[in-house]
Motif scaffolding. Structure first.
Motif, PDB file in Angstrom:
ATOM      1  N   ALA A  67     -17.634  23.165  -0.379  1.00 21.26           N
ATOM      2  CA  ALA A  67     -17.705  23.621   1.009  1.00 21.26           C
ATOM      3  C   ALA A  67     -18.687  24.781   1.160  1.00 21.26           C
ATOM      4  CB  ALA A  67     -16.312  24.031   1.490  1.00 21.26           C
ATOM      5  N   LEU A  68     -18.619  25.756   0.248  1.00 22.28           N
ATOM      6  CA  LEU A  68     -19.512  26.921   0.345  1.00 22.28           C
ATOM      7  C   LEU A  68     -20.964  26.533   0.076  1.00 22.28           C
ATOM      8  CD1 LEU A  68     -17.398  29.686  -1.437  1.00 22.28           C
ATOM      9  CD2 LEU A  68     -17.826  29.417   1.008  1.00 22.28           C
ATOM     10  N   ILE A  69     -21.180  25.629  -0.871  1.00 20.80           N
ATOM     11  CA  ILE A  69     -22.545  25.191  -1.157  1.00 20.80           C
ATOM     12  C   ILE A  69     -23.114  24.439   0.047  1.00 20.80           C
ATOM     13  CG2 ILE A  69     -23.875  23.533  -2.537  1.00 20.80           C
ATOM     14  CD1 ILE A  69     -22.200  24.425  -4.948  1.00 20.80           C
ATOM     15  N   THR A  70     -22.290  23.597   0.638  1.00 19.65           N
ATOM     16  CA  THR A  70     -22.750  22.872   1.825  1.00 19.65           C
ATOM     17  C   THR A  70     -23.070  23.837   2.952  1.00 19.65           C
ATOM     18  OG1 THR A  70     -21.381  20.967   1.201  1.00 19.65           O
ATOM     19  CG2 THR A  70     -22.140  21.080   3.478  1.00 19.65           C
ATOM     20  N   LEU A  71     -22.205  24.832   3.163  1.00 19.92           N
ATOM     21  CA  LEU A  71     -22.451  25.832   4.215  1.00 19.92           C
ATOM     22  C   LEU A  71     -23.730  26.614   3.922  1.00 19.92           C
ATOM     23  CD1 LEU A  71     -21.233  27.057   6.789  1.00 19.92           C
ATOM     24  CD2 LEU A  71     -20.059  28.729   5.351  1.00 19.92           C
ATOM     25  N   THR A  72     -23.942  26.957   2.653  1.00 20.59           N
ATOM     26  CA  THR A  72     -25.165  27.669   2.272  1.00 20.59           C
ATOM     27  C   THR A  72     -26.398  26.826   2.567  1.00 20.59           C
ATOM     28  OG1 THR A  72     -23.975  28.829   0.518  1.00 20.59           O
ATOM     29  CG2 THR A  72     -26.376  28.775   0.354  1.00 20.59           C
ATOM     30  N   GLY A  79     -27.598  19.747   5.911  1.00 24.72           N
ATOM     31  CA  GLY A  79     -26.684  20.440   5.016  1.00 24.72           C
ATOM     32  C   GLY A  79     -25.514  19.555   4.630  1.00 24.72           C
ATOM     33  N   ILE A  80     -24.965  18.855   5.638  1.00 24.87           N
ATOM     34  CA  ILE A  80     -23.852  17.941   5.361  1.00 24.87           C
ATOM     35  C   ILE A  80     -24.337  16.715   4.583  1.00 24.87           C
ATOM     36  CG2 ILE A  80     -22.123  16.438   6.436  1.00 24.87           C
ATOM     37  CD1 ILE A  80     -21.960  18.467   8.718  1.00 24.87           C
ATOM     38  N   LEU A  81     -25.531  16.251   4.906  1.00 26.70           N
ATOM     39  CA  LEU A  81     -26.084  15.087   4.209  1.00 26.70           C
ATOM     40  C   LEU A  81     -26.291  15.381   2.716  1.00 26.70           C
ATOM     41  CD1 LEU A  81     -27.007  12.237   5.180  1.00 26.70           C
ATOM     42  CD2 LEU A  81     -29.345  13.114   5.130  1.00 26.70           C
ATOM     43  N   SER A  82     -26.517  16.644   2.403  1.00 28.27           N
ATOM     44  CA  SER A  82     -26.751  17.011   0.999  1.00 28.27           C
ATOM     45  C   SER A  82     -25.506  16.828   0.138  1.00 28.27           C
ATOM     46  CB  SER A  82     -27.217  18.465   0.903  1.00 28.27           C
ATOM     47  OG  SER A  82     -26.158  19.358   1.248  1.00 28.27           O
ATOM     48  N   PRO A 123     -25.754  13.496  -2.566  1.00 29.40           N
ATOM     49  CA  PRO A 123     -26.324  13.580  -3.926  1.00 29.40           C
ATOM     50  C   PRO A 123     -25.684  14.672  -4.786  1.00 29.40           C
ATOM     51  CG  PRO A 123     -27.836  14.502  -2.313  1.00 29.40           C
ATOM     52  CD  PRO A 123     -26.737  13.860  -1.530  1.00 29.40           C
ATOM     53  N   ASN A 124     -25.016  15.641  -4.166  1.00 25.90           N
ATOM     54  CA  ASN A 124     -24.354  16.684  -4.950  1.00 25.90           C
ATOM     55  C   ASN A 124     -23.015  16.223  -5.501  1.00 25.90           C
ATOM     56  OD1 ASN A 124     -26.427  18.504  -4.447  1.00 25.90           O
ATOM     57  ND2 ASN A 124     -25.435  19.364  -2.636  1.00 25.90           N
ATOM     58  N   LEU A 125     -22.328  15.386  -4.756  1.00 25.96           N
ATOM     59  CA  LEU A 125     -20.980  14.966  -5.116  1.00 25.96           C
ATOM     60  C   LEU A 125     -20.975  13.769  -6.068  1.00 25.96           C
ATOM     61  CD1 LEU A 125     -17.914  15.320  -4.540  1.00 25.96           C
ATOM     62  CD2 LEU A 125     -18.203  13.743  -2.628  1.00 25.96           C
ATOM     63  N   LEU A 126     -21.926  12.869  -5.879  1.00 20.24           N
ATOM     64  CA  LEU A 126     -21.850  11.589  -6.577  1.00 20.24           C
ATOM     65  C   LEU A 126     -22.043  11.650  -8.090  1.00 20.24           C
ATOM     66  CD1 LEU A 126     -23.559   9.053  -4.140  1.00 20.24           C
ATOM     67  CD2 LEU A 126     -21.128   9.437  -4.587  1.00 20.24           C
ATOM     68  N   PRO A 127     -22.972  12.448  -8.639  1.00 20.90           N
ATOM     69  CA  PRO A 127     -23.181  12.376 -10.100  1.00 20.90           C
ATOM     70  C   PRO A 127     -21.910  12.592 -10.908  1.00 20.90           C
ATOM     71  CG  PRO A 127     -24.964  13.599  -9.083  1.00 20.90           C
ATOM     72  CD  PRO A 127     -23.948  13.358  -8.009  1.00 20.90           C
ATOM     73  N   ALA A 128     -21.177  13.674 -10.632  1.00 22.41           N
ATOM     74  CA  ALA A 128     -19.941  13.938 -11.385  1.00 22.41           C
ATOM     75  C   ALA A 128     -18.898  12.864 -11.113  1.00 22.41           C
ATOM     76  CB  ALA A 128     -19.388  15.314 -11.038  1.00 22.41           C
TER      77      ALA A 128
END
Length: 796
Positions: A628-633, A644-647, A650-655
């Motif tokens: 949440a904080l990374i998305t807000l940043t 920001g939300i679209l990001s 790719p941030n969530l999927l790898p892990a």
């Protein structure tokens, strides 16, 4: 067509404009580069003094979650029933044979004669000295060398029938014997305890050499501390230099420049000095988890430097003077590098939501390193690069990489539909398999094999085939309340219930002690009964105190004021979840049996078992907050709520994908490995930030989606490929770490960072082509100066 105003497409001053905020910061860093360089060097050297204050916490207690109320109960039990620090030697006969032979007993005797060579050694217990508190006789009535084979066989049968002996010094099949050495370590300092461990290992090696037919192992709390400390030193002193060297060589190879490697080496070493020095000044001590934090700091630091060097060299290759090339690099990198540093720090700092000191300290350590890396990037790199790299001779980050990026762009355009649906299906498949993972904490994962401890636990565990020994205590709430006949009767009822359960092997408490004394008094097995009057109970306890075996003192069963009675439950082999289920049943039965008493949970094994759920929940909470904080940043950093939300994708999927396939192929996770969710989002967000920053810069200059995507991949792609290689290289070295935990973490983290790059150069462009809201909007006209700036940069 009328334009739609709002935060998604509001007029923005181009970030590459010298008059923009980015331009002013770049000008400041460039004009004051010498002052910033020396300020950074002097500050680093001053902070480096703190490195010598760093300590080492080699106990496994740092892993425990401080939010568990059982910890207070564990401390209470340790205070009421203090246990001596022990070193345990294990003698294993060949499979199918016993230790009751002259040559094997000679090995046990050799230790008996030499155990005082171990510093702090006090008492010693072995088969040769065993004195039964039940029949008041020694197992060996005379010197063991006087016994023949037939007599030794008879002694073996006697020993196997003694439950106290087989529960402490002998396995049920008599193939394994223990010697316990109690240390006078109550007031010993760390150096004295480590000396005791070293001498125990030396004595073990000497016995192995003298008696090669026996497997001889040694363990104990001081050995675990020694092993943990040694593994930390090995990882810091062994892995860290190799990681630094490998990363620097990789940089030199890709940039074809030794000077570029030297610049990054200086940046990395000063970052480490600042981070570790600051931690040392704060009184920080490395533990079994934080020992690997410097390796993570190194790979993150090197990765952040690559972007500045890459675009600086691009400027030189385009014919720019050094100062203009550095300005060009800073103006392109200030925003994405700052966003990447901030979001990475958030990912690691979110680990502070865990109540386990080992996890929270790890997150804080890396976050501090990231902050110093970012500061020194601005302070040191401009002067270093301009002083060391004067021309753009060599390849532009490697012609191969630029050619590869052009191929990526071409494939993305030709196979856009196939890439989008394949990646979407692959992601859905990985996410759907996440529930297949099960957490199972094994504290042996955090014990290195530096002292051969894993051999001890593996060999002994195979021979004993015993389950956990769970320690409880029943608090009667009043002095002498634990020896009240009514209290003891209720406790006997609880023990009878435990004895009826299949998962329980045996129990030990003051109830069994009193029954044994009563049986001995009447010399009748049928007299194994609990006395029902206070006077008899007092007399029995007084009599036992006079004849008690020092291995089984009365203080192990009753507190000093006799208000608390200890209870040990020996279970059959079981998983952590089965142990928790058993504990829940005991709690429920206790409440029904002891309405006015308190059950104290004093087993470290139980606390570690409860960590499965607690650590997992806390780490997932931290991951959710960091996401949440990374998305807000990114919303504020990119200047767009939508992107920001679209990001998140790719941030969530790898892990999520890697953990999903891990669930299919392996299925078992140490809950501490759940840290990788927060760690991975902190690492992979770097790729997303750079791609989206360069993409949006072009879109806001009026370029179409295809042109903006191509620009983003050509500009950021080579550096992202190098940073991925550096991250992969650094984490691969963790597979050589001395603890299984780091090896498992590396096997998960390597595919995560590689997959993150692939998704950012193939899947993210496909998403942007479909969901870029700017595609449906008319971009607001820019001012003439902004248009000229955009055209000049496009021409460049």
């Amino acid at each position: 067509m009328p334009t739609r105003s709002g935060p998604l497409n509001r007029p923005r001053q181009p970030e590459h404009d010298p008059d923009s905020m980015t331009g002013r910061i770049a000008s400041f860093c460039l004009s004051r580069r010498r002052a910033l360089f020396w300020a950074g060097v002097i500050a680093s050297l001053l902070l480096a003094a703190g490195v010598f204050r760093l300590g080492f916490d080699s106990s496994l207690d740092s892993l425990l979650t401080r939010s568990d109320p059982y910890l207070d109960e564990l401390d209470l039990l340790e205070a009421e029933f203090p246990q001596s620090t022990e070193i345990v030697f294990a003698f294993l006969a060949p499979e199918g044979e016993s230790v009751f032979s002259q040559d094997r007993l000679q090995a046990i005797n050799a230790l008996r004669e030499r155990y005082l060579e171990i510093p702090l050694a006090g008492r010693h217990s072995s088969l040769l000295d065993y004195y039964s508190p039940r029949n008041l006789r020694r197992l060996f009535a005379r010197d063991f060398r006087e016994y023949g084979e037939a007599e030794l066989a008879g002694l073996m049968q006697t020993a196997q029938a003694d439950e106290l002996l087989t529960g402490n010094l002998l396995s049920n099949d008599a193939s394994l014997a223990f010697t316990r050495i109690r240390l006078n370590a109550e007031f010993a300092d760390e150096a004295e305890r480590l000396d005791a461990a070293r001498e125990a290992l030396r004595l073990r090696d000497a016995l192995r050499e003298e008696f090669p037919e026996l497997d001889i192992h040694v363990s104990g709390e001081v050995l675990i501390e020694f092993s943990s400390r040694q593994s930390m030193l090995d990882d810091l002193g062994g892995l860290l230099p190799f990681v630094i060297l490998a990363c620097i060589l990789a940089i030199c190879g890709f940039f074809r420049s030794v000077r570029a490697g030297f610049a990054i080496l200086a940046h990395t070493l000063l970052t480490l000095l600042c981070a570790l020095g600051t931690l040392g000044l704060s009184g920080f001590s490395f533990n079994t988890v934080t020992a690997i934090a410097p390796v993570i700091i190194v790979v993150v630091c090197v990765a952040s430097s690559v972007h500045v060097i890459s675009i600086y060299r691009q400027g030189l290759l385009r014919g720019m003077p050094e100062a203009e090339a550095m300005r060009f690099s800073l103006m392109h990198n200030i925003r994405p590098v700052t966003l990447a540093a901030l979001t990475t720090a958030i990912g690691f700092a979110s680990l502070n939501l865990s109540s386990s000191p080992a996890i929270s300290d790890f997150g804080s350590t890396v976050a501090v390193g990231i902050v110093f890396s970012w500061l020194l990037t601005a302070a040191l790199l401009p002067s270093l690069l301009m002083g060391l790299i004067k021309t753009g001779n060599g390849s532009n980050d490697g012609d191969f990489l630029h050619g590869a990026m052009n191929q990526v762009i071409a494939i993305g355009r030709r196979r856009d539909r196939q890439l989008f649906w394949f990646c979407s299906a692959f992601a859905a498949m990985g996410i759907s398999m996440l529930p297949l993972n099960e957490t199972d904490f094994n504290r042996l994962d955090f014990i290195s094999d530096a002292a051969g401890l894993r051999e001890y636990f593996d060999a002994v565990g195979e021979r004993l085939d015993r389950g956990p020994s769970i320690s409880y205590a029943v608090d009667a709430g009043a002095r002498d309340g634990a020896i009240d006949p009514a209290f003891l009767a209720r406790m006997e009822a609880l023990l009878d219930w435990l004895g009826e359960r299949d998962e329980i092997e045996s129990t030990a408490s003051v109830v069994e002690l009193l029954k044994t004394v009563n049986e001995m008094r009447y010399d009748d097995p049928d007299a194994y009964l609990l006395p029902d009057d206070s006077e008899t109970i007092e007399n029995y306890l007084r009599a036992y105190r006079f004849v008690q075996n020092l291995d089984f003192p009365l203080s192990n069963f009753l507190s000093v004021d006799r208000s608390i009675a200890a209870l040990t439950v020996n279970a059959r082999p079981m998983s952590n979840q089965e142990l928790l289920d058993l504990n829940a049943l005991i709690d429920a039965r206790f409440e029904a049996t002891f309405p006015g008493a308190t059950l104290v949970h004093g087993s470290g094994l139980l606390v570690f078992a409860r960590m499965d759920e607690r650590v997992t929940v806390e780490l997932l909470q931290g991951y959710s907050l960091s996401l949440a904080l990374i998305t807000l940043t990114l919303v504020f950093g990119l200047g767009s709520v939508y992107f920001g939300i679209l990001s998140i994708i790719p941030n969530l999927l790898p892990a999520a994908i890697v953990f999903g396939f891990w669930g299919l192929l392996v299925g078992t996770l140490d809950p501490f490995v759940m840290m990788l969710f927060s760690i991975s989002i902190g690492l992979v967000v770097d790729d997303t930030v750079h791609v989206l920053t360069h993409y949006l810069a072009k879109r806001r200059e009026g370029e179409d989606i295809q042109t903006a995507v191509a620009h983003a991949i050509r500009t950021a792609g080579p550096a992202l490929t190098i940073t991925t290689l550096v991250l992969t290289l650094g984490t691969t070295f963790l597979m050589a770490a001395s603890t299984f935990y780091f090896q498992q973490a590396a096997r998960l983290l390597v595919p995560i960072v590689v997959l993150a790059l692939l998704l950012d150069v193939f899947y993210l462009p496909a998403i942007l082509r479909r969901f870029d809201r700017f595609a449906a909007l008319t971009i607001r006209s820019r001012s003439p100066s902004a248009s000229r700036s955009a055209r000049s940069h496009s021409a460049t």
